[in-house]
Write an enzyme that holds these catalytic residues in place. Structure first.
Site, PDB file in Angstrom:
ATOM      1  N   HIS A 313       0.857  -1.195   0.000  1.00  0.00           N
ATOM      2  CA  HIS A 313       0.000   0.000   0.000  1.00  0.00           C
ATOM      3  C   HIS A 313       0.887   1.238   0.000  1.00  0.00           C
ATOM      4  O   HIS A 313       1.958   1.236   0.597  1.00  0.00           O
ATOM      5  CB  HIS A 313      -0.889   0.016   1.258  1.00  0.00           C
ATOM      6  CG  HIS A 313      -2.082   0.905   1.117  1.00  0.00           C
ATOM      7  ND1 HIS A 313      -2.014   2.259   1.357  1.00  0.00           N
ATOM      8  CD2 HIS A 313      -3.343   0.636   0.735  1.00  0.00           C
ATOM      9  CE1 HIS A 313      -3.211   2.778   1.143  1.00  0.00           C
ATOM     10  NE2 HIS A 313      -4.034   1.824   0.755  1.00  0.00           N
ATOM     11  N   ASP A 371      -7.917  -5.389  -0.005  1.00  0.00           N
ATOM     12  CA  ASP A 371      -8.352  -6.253  -1.111  1.00  0.00           C
ATOM     13  C   ASP A 371      -7.953  -7.708  -0.943  1.00  0.00           C
ATOM     14  O   ASP A 371      -8.358  -8.553  -1.740  1.00  0.00           O
ATOM     15  CB  ASP A 371      -7.759  -5.706  -2.427  1.00  0.00           C
ATOM     16  CG  ASP A 371      -8.378  -4.360  -2.771  1.00  0.00           C
ATOM     17  OD1 ASP A 371      -7.632  -3.406  -3.032  1.00  0.00           O
ATOM     18  OD2 ASP A 371      -9.616  -4.267  -2.719  1.00  0.00           O
TER      19      ASP A 371
HETATM   20  C1  SDX Z   1      -6.273   0.076  -2.835  1.00  0.00           C
HETATM   21  O1  SDX Z   1      -4.580   4.577  -1.942  1.00  0.00           O
HETATM   22  C2  SDX Z   1      -5.488   3.928  -1.306  1.00  0.00           C
HETATM   23  O2  SDX Z   1      -5.877   4.250  -0.222  1.00  0.00           O
HETATM   24  C3  SDX Z   1      -6.054   2.772  -2.068  1.00  0.00           C
HETATM   25  C4  SDX Z   1      -7.036   1.906  -1.321  1.00  0.00           C
HETATM   26  C5  SDX Z   1      -8.317   2.627  -1.021  1.00  0.00           C
HETATM   27  O3  SDX Z   1      -9.009   2.215  -0.079  1.00  0.00           O
HETATM   28  O4  SDX Z   1      -8.667   3.556  -1.796  1.00  0.00           O
HETATM   29  O5  SDX Z   1      -6.453   1.447  -0.101  1.00  0.00           O
HETATM   30  C6  SDX Z   1      -7.431   0.675  -2.142  1.00  0.00           C
HETATM   31  O6  SDX Z   1      -6.019   0.431  -3.936  1.00  0.00           O
HETATM   32  C7  SDX Z   1      -5.395  -0.900  -2.089  1.00  0.00           C
HETATM   33  C8  SDX Z   1      -4.161  -1.345  -2.939  1.00  0.00           C
HETATM   34  C9  SDX Z   1      -4.636  -2.446  -3.874  1.00  0.00           C
HETATM   35  N1  SDX Z   1      -3.580  -2.803  -4.832  1.00  0.00           N
HETATM   36  C10 SDX Z   1      -2.955  -3.976  -4.775  1.00  0.00           C
HETATM   37  O7  SDX Z   1      -3.116  -4.796  -3.889  1.00  0.00           O
HETATM   38  C11 SDX Z   1      -2.039  -4.231  -5.972  1.00  0.00           C
HETATM   39  C12 SDX Z   1      -0.713  -4.785  -5.451  1.00  0.00           C
HETATM   40  N2  SDX Z   1      -0.032  -3.709  -4.716  1.00  0.00           N
HETATM   41  C13 SDX Z   1       0.957  -2.949  -5.453  1.00  0.00           C
HETATM   42  O8  SDX Z   1       0.646  -2.710  -6.795  1.00  0.00           O
HETATM   43  C14 SDX Z   1       1.443  -1.749  -4.659  1.00  0.00           C
HETATM   44  O9  SDX Z   1       1.680  -2.175  -3.395  1.00  0.00           O
HETATM   45  C15 SDX Z   1       0.596  -0.488  -4.593  1.00  0.00           C
HETATM   46  C16 SDX Z   1       0.221  -0.004  -5.943  1.00  0.00           C
HETATM   47  C17 SDX Z   1      -0.632  -0.750  -3.802  1.00  0.00           C
HETATM   48  C18 SDX Z   1       1.416   0.557  -3.889  1.00  0.00           C
HETATM   49  O10 SDX Z   1       2.505   0.803  -4.697  1.00  0.00           O
HETATM   50  P1  SDX Z   1       3.583   1.961  -4.365  1.00  0.00           P
HETATM   51  O11 SDX Z   1       3.250   2.672  -3.114  1.00  0.00           O
HETATM   52  O12 SDX Z   1       3.768   2.778  -5.602  1.00  0.00           O
HETATM   53  O13 SDX Z   1       4.852   1.172  -4.003  1.00  0.00           O
HETATM   54  P2  SDX Z   1       5.834   0.540  -5.057  1.00  0.00           P
HETATM   55  O14 SDX Z   1       5.064  -0.060  -6.203  1.00  0.00           O
HETATM   56  O15 SDX Z   1       6.891   1.538  -5.355  1.00  0.00           O
HETATM   57  O16 SDX Z   1       6.441  -0.670  -4.217  1.00  0.00           O
HETATM   58  C19 SDX Z   1       7.540  -0.499  -3.375  1.00  0.00           C
HETATM   59  C20 SDX Z   1       8.326  -1.802  -3.507  1.00  0.00           C
HETATM   60  C21 SDX Z   1       8.700  -2.127  -4.937  1.00  0.00           C
HETATM   61  O17 SDX Z   1       9.857  -2.924  -4.889  1.00  0.00           O
HETATM   62  P3  SDX Z   1      11.323  -2.188  -5.073  1.00  0.00           P
HETATM   63  O18 SDX Z   1      11.234  -1.369  -6.357  1.00  0.00           O
HETATM   64  O19 SDX Z   1      11.495  -1.318  -3.850  1.00  0.00           O
HETATM   65  O20 SDX Z   1      12.322  -3.315  -5.151  1.00  0.00           O
HETATM   66  O21 SDX Z   1       7.480  -2.904  -3.082  1.00  0.00           O
HETATM   67  C22 SDX Z   1       7.263  -3.769  -4.180  1.00  0.00           C
HETATM   68  C23 SDX Z   1       7.575  -2.996  -5.420  1.00  0.00           C
HETATM   69  O22 SDX Z   1       7.992  -3.870  -6.461  1.00  0.00           O
HETATM   70  N3  SDX Z   1       5.852  -4.161  -4.122  1.00  0.00           N
HETATM   71  C24 SDX Z   1       5.394  -5.384  -4.324  1.00  0.00           C
HETATM   72  C25 SDX Z   1       4.017  -5.300  -4.110  1.00  0.00           C
HETATM   73  N4  SDX Z   1       3.683  -4.055  -3.799  1.00  0.00           N
HETATM   74  C26 SDX Z   1       4.821  -3.338  -3.825  1.00  0.00           C
HETATM   75  N5  SDX Z   1       6.016  -6.551  -4.655  1.00  0.00           N
HETATM   76  C27 SDX Z   1       5.233  -7.632  -4.792  1.00  0.00           C
HETATM   77  N6  SDX Z   1       3.885  -7.638  -4.593  1.00  0.00           N
HETATM   78  C28 SDX Z   1       3.249  -6.485  -4.250  1.00  0.00           C
HETATM   79  N7  SDX Z   1       1.925  -6.499  -4.085  1.00  0.00           N
END
Ligand code: SDX
Length: 482
Positions: A313, A371
């Site tokens: 998140h 989720d």
């Molecule tokens: C919702 O914003 C809100 O409040 C949203 C929400 C709401 O109520 O409105 O809470 C609802 O959207 C919840 C989130 C649902 N999405 C997912 O579950 C999809 C999977 N999650 C990721 O796509 C990600 O965690 C995000 C999009 C939710 C957040 O991404 P960020 O903050 O941009 O963080 P990032 O992608 O830069 O990740 C940081 C690191 C990265 O690795 P490095 O580059 O540091 O090596 O963490 C890794 C990412 O690759 N990472 C994951 C991951 N989420 C982040 N690796 C594997 N699986 C994951 N799910």
């Protein structure tokens, strides 16, 4: 906003004059540096794609402490609301800032209940879709279409109009989501009933048929009501920011909410519950719990493009409090339905256990979000996977409206218009000759056979049929346009 004692000073290593900026304090949470005068004072913009360090507004509605894993709606912890209140009480809290007393609750419930029907014309919008259209595509269309029915009666700057639009949207979303579901199944729509609760009405519009009475299961009714509460609002997330930006142009509130529905659909946002369940089903098909280790290796391999959906998140760097409540709801529903041994639930709990012990996730502070379990409980209730995000949109509508109305009623609000760091081509430069345009009446347009004289380029432009007009532009002839 309260001015903080300290200020921020921006200085430049090239000796440009430093700039002082005020700092404002929130009631809780991070302070903000007010950069509104930065461009005027320095000719520079800040740069923050994804808005990781940018507060787009001030708000009193929802507060998230990502490090503590805390979520407050108007100061009330989500754990208290999910256990002690129902969704309509939570809607009242988000919209008006207070939990309703007995009289207020009765009045609010009555107003919502009496707006649950949609115009009979709405059903004809659905007919334009294929039966197998994704429900979010249908919902985006239907919510936008609502503006066609209320555009003339909605002046977004009129508080009474905003109030009616809020009630209409909260009341009609369940009807529209159920219609999208029924249309996909080829079943007749079920009209809302005024003697049922908000969640009970939705269950009946979804799973009832005209052929027999539908009896609402109280455990499922309560579980669904709690799912609505958990999704109701969440500060300035992507879809809420979309609604605010869209609404800042003064557009119809139904159109602004339709923009929020469209944004929520994305798998990185509200579409994650659908993506998470598809992920669990894929792992189950490949062997279930025994394949978790192999799957986790793919997730940790940057080149795989595989993410653990439902995890991570932007704000929570601790357990999303909604995920815990969703897991409890999952337990209750599976028990009620005799599905305690649901393989996907077991698989999800195994994935969570492994992830919470794995350094890849621990070091990145990746925890289950709202989720991760919501798909399992909705699937157990009979809600199809591709409708999960529609349920999320149904519940989030109150948050979108509360945030939109908070923005519009702020006398300081302006239309949102971010700037950019331009990295494209500079001015075309010398190649562009000075252009002097003579407009002459010509007997006939140029043709391939009789191109214009070398010194001129004829641009054929629409003119009256009897007297075609030719624009003569004396530039180097590059080529005669066909
Ligand atoms: C919702 O914003 C809100 O409040 C949203 C929400 C709401 O109520 O409105 O809470 C609802 O959207 C919840 C989130 C649902 N999405 C997912 O579950 C999809 C999977 N999650 C990721 O796509 C990600 O965690 C995000 C999009 C939710 C957040 O991404 P960020 O903050 O941009 O963080 P990032 O992608 O830069 O990740 C940081 C690191 C990265 O690795 P490095 O580059 O540091 O090596 O963490 C890794 C990412 O690759 N990472 C994951 C991951 N989420 C982040 N690796 C594997 N699986 C994951 N799910």
């Amino acid at each position: 906003m309260k001015l903080a004692d300290n200020k921020a000073t921006l200085s430049f290593s090239n000796g440009s004059p430093s700039v002082e900026m005020p700092v404002y304090q929130g009631s809780i949470g991070p302070d903000v540096i007010d950069i509104r005068k930065l461009y005027a004072q320095t000719g520079m913009f800040t740069y923050d794609p994804g808005f990781l360090s940018t507060a787009s507004c001030q708000s009193a509605i929802t507060y998230i402490d990502g490090d503590k894993g805390e979520l407050l709606y108007r100061g009330y912890p989500i754990e208290q609301l999910a256990v002690n209140c129902d969704f309509l009480e939570t809607c009242h809290l988000l919209l008006y800032g207070n939990l309703p007393n007995e009289t207020q609750k009765k009045d609010f419930t009555s107003r919502v209940t009496n707006h649950t029907m949609v115009n009979e014309q709405m059903q004809f919008f659905l007919r334009g879709f294929r039966r197998d259209a994704h429900p979010m595509a249908v919902l985006t269309g239907l919510v936008g279409a609502l503006s066609a029915f209320y555009h003339d009666s909605t002046d977004i700057n009129n508080p009474q109009h905003r109030e009616v639009a809020a009630i209409r949207l909260i009341a009609k979303m369940p009807t529209l989501v159920a219609m999208a579901y029924k249309y996909g199944k080829g079943e007749p729509y079920m009209y809302p009933r005024n003697d049922l609760s908000y969640a009970g009405n939705f269950l009946r519009m979804m799973f009832g048929t005209p052929c027999e009475d539908y009896v609402v299961n109280p455990v499922l009714e309560r579980a669904l009501d709690r799912i609505f509460i958990l999704h109701a609002d969440h500060e300035q997330n992507a879809s809420t920011s979309t609604v605010r930006l869209c609404g800042s142009s003064g557009t119809n509130p139904f159109a602004a909410i339709a923009a929020g529905v469209a944004c929520l659909w994305g798998p990185a946002h509200g579409g994650a519950n659908e993506a998470c369940l598809n992920m669990l089903e894929d792992i189950q098909r490949q062997g279930g719990v025994s394949k978790v280790g192999e799957f986790m290796e793919k997730v940790k391999d940057k080149n795989s493009g595989v993410k653990l959906m439902g995890f991570g998140h932007r704000v929570y760097k601790n357990y999303d409090p909604r995920a815990k409540l969703m897991q409890e709801t999952c337990n209750e529903v599976l028990k009620e339905l005799g599905l305690e041994n649901d393989p996907l639930f077991k698989l999800a709990k195994e994935l969570e256990k492994i992830a919470l012990e794995d350094d890849y996730f621990v070091s990145r502070k990746l925890y289950p979000n709202v989720d991760f379990y919501s798909g399992i409980v909705q699937r157990a209730m009979g809600i199809p996977v591709n409708l999960f995000t529609g349920i999320f949109a149904l519940a989030r509508t109150v948050g979108w409206i509360a945030q939109l109305n908070e923005m519009i009623s702020d006398p300081e609000y302006k239309i949102g218009r971010p700037r950019q760091l331009f990295t494209g081509s500079e001015r075309a430069g010398k190649r562009a000759a000075a252009i002097q345009t003579l407009i002459v009446d010509g007997p006939r347009p140029p043709t391939h056979e009789s191109p214009p004289h070398p010194g001129g380029l004829f641009l054929w432009c629409a003119g009256s049929a009897s007297r075609p007009r030719i624009v003569v532009t004396p530039v180097t002839v590059q080529r005669v346009l066909p």
